[in-house]
Scaffold this motif. Structure first.
Motif, PDB file in Angstrom:
ATOM      1  N   ASP A 144      -7.974  -0.730  -6.235  1.00 45.55           N
ATOM      2  CA  ASP A 144      -7.002  -1.783  -6.071  1.00 45.55           C
ATOM      3  C   ASP A 144      -6.717  -1.564  -5.004  1.00 45.55           C
ATOM      4  O   ASP A 144      -6.262  -3.322  -3.931  1.00 45.55           O
ATOM      5  N   LEU A 145      -7.587  -1.376  -3.452  1.00 36.92           N
ATOM      6  CA  LEU A 145      -7.378  -1.082  -1.980  1.00 36.92           C
ATOM      7  C   LEU A 145      -8.017  -2.618  -1.630  1.00 36.92           C
ATOM      8  O   LEU A 145      -7.553  -3.205  -0.969  1.00 36.92           O
ATOM      9  N   ARG A 146      -8.831  -2.312  -2.345  1.00 35.40           N
ATOM     10  CA  ARG A 146      -9.811  -3.022  -1.875  1.00 35.40           C
ATOM     11  C   ARG A 146      -9.582  -4.747  -1.803  1.00 35.40           C
ATOM     12  O   ARG A 146      -9.826  -5.455  -1.003  1.00 35.40           O
TER      13      ARG A 146
ATOM     14  N   GLN B  70       0.442   2.990  -3.710  1.00 34.87           N
ATOM     15  CA  GLN B  70      -0.727   4.038  -3.617  1.00 34.87           C
ATOM     16  C   GLN B  70      -1.360   3.717  -4.343  1.00 34.87           C
ATOM     17  O   GLN B  70      -1.826   4.042  -5.071  1.00 34.87           O
ATOM     18  N   PRO B  71      -2.189   2.194  -3.929  1.00 40.78           N
ATOM     19  CA  PRO B  71      -3.120   2.214  -5.052  1.00 40.78           C
ATOM     20  C   PRO B  71      -4.438   2.970  -4.591  1.00 40.78           C
ATOM     21  O   PRO B  71      -5.073   3.345  -4.154  1.00 40.78           O
TER      22      PRO B  71
ATOM     23  N   ILE C 285       0.225  -1.335   0.185  1.00 41.09           N
ATOM     24  CA  ILE C 285       0.048  -0.377   0.319  1.00 41.09           C
ATOM     25  C   ILE C 285       1.289   1.439  -0.219  1.00 41.09           C
ATOM     26  O   ILE C 285       0.442   2.351  -0.355  1.00 41.09           O
TER      27      ILE C 285
END
Length: 241
Positions: A87-89, A82-83, A78
């Motif tokens: 993408d963070l999901r 820095q998605p 992360i």
């Protein structure tokens, strides 16, 4: 023409490349270790093998270390990448799945500890047939949940989630049988209580397998189906965006 699943895989590969591939493989490796823990714990119980039970208990530390390592990988991913929100999901879904896998390991450790107790008593307990049947069922759920993650297969994930009611029914039937054994002969009470704790641990493992599959659906489709009726998950899977 690429399928939705193909597009999803290409998207992941393009955005995260080797970093996400590594964390994915680490999760699957942790899952394999925990699967083996469960199989060995049940084998230790049914065969009165206290040494195998002890070995399973000792391996729990390795599983805990794997969980911490994957959490750190996710944090670093992360920070470095820095998605975006979508993408963070994916990364957060992995972190949640790792927590459920670790808890499956914890339940396997409980079974291993009870196997050690039973081995010290030097005799098999009635109720092992019920343990074996439920163990095979939830073991298959864990395997299928990990396969659903490995292949981003929402249909397989949904199928595992639907097994929960069957596991609950099997658990209730097994506990009734063990209670009957206790009433038939008070000398069975101690060992049968241990078997009931094993059955409870197996039922919880089934719950964690279902949780993993909920995270798979969230990872692929972006819809959180936790705490929702099964019909919600069915609709998400059958009508992807």
């Amino acid at each position: 023409m690429p399928t939705d699943k193909d597009s999803h895989l290409q998207h992941i590969s393009a955005r995260f490349n080797s970093d996400l591939a590594a964390i994915r493989q680490d999760l699957l490796a942790m899952g394999e270790v925990v699967e083996q823990q469960l199989q060995d714990a049940l084998k230790a119980l049914i065969n009165n093998d206290g040494e195998l039970g002890k070995a399973v208990k000792m391996r729990d530390k390795a599983v805990d270390a794997m969980e911490l390592a994957i959490d750190e990988e996710a944090y670093q991913l992360i920070v470095r990448r820095q998605p975006t929100a979508s993408d963070l999901r994916l990364v957060m879904a992995v972190v949640k799945m790792v927590a459920d896998i670790e808890r499956i390991g914890d339940e396997a450790k409980k079974i291993a500890k009870l196997a050690m107790v039973q081995a010290q008593e030097g005799k098999s307990s009635r109720g092992y047939l019920e343990v074996r049947h439920l163990g095979i069922h939830v073991g298959r759920m864990v395997r299928d949940a990990l396969d659903a993650f490995a292949t981003f297969d929402m249909q397989k994930a949904l199928a595992v989630m639907k097994e929960d009611d069957a596991v609950d029914n099997e658990y209730r039937s097994a506990t009734r049988a063990v209670m009957t054994f206790m009433m038939e002969d008070p000398r069975n009470i101690s060992s049968c209580l241990n078997v009931m704790w094993v059955l409870r641990a197996l039922e919880r493992i089934g719950d964690h397998a279902g949780n993993i599959c909920e995270h798979v659906i969230f990872m692929v489709e972006g819809t959180d189906v936790r705490h929702s009726p099964m019909e919600v998950a069915e609709n998400v899977v059958e009508n992807p965006r």
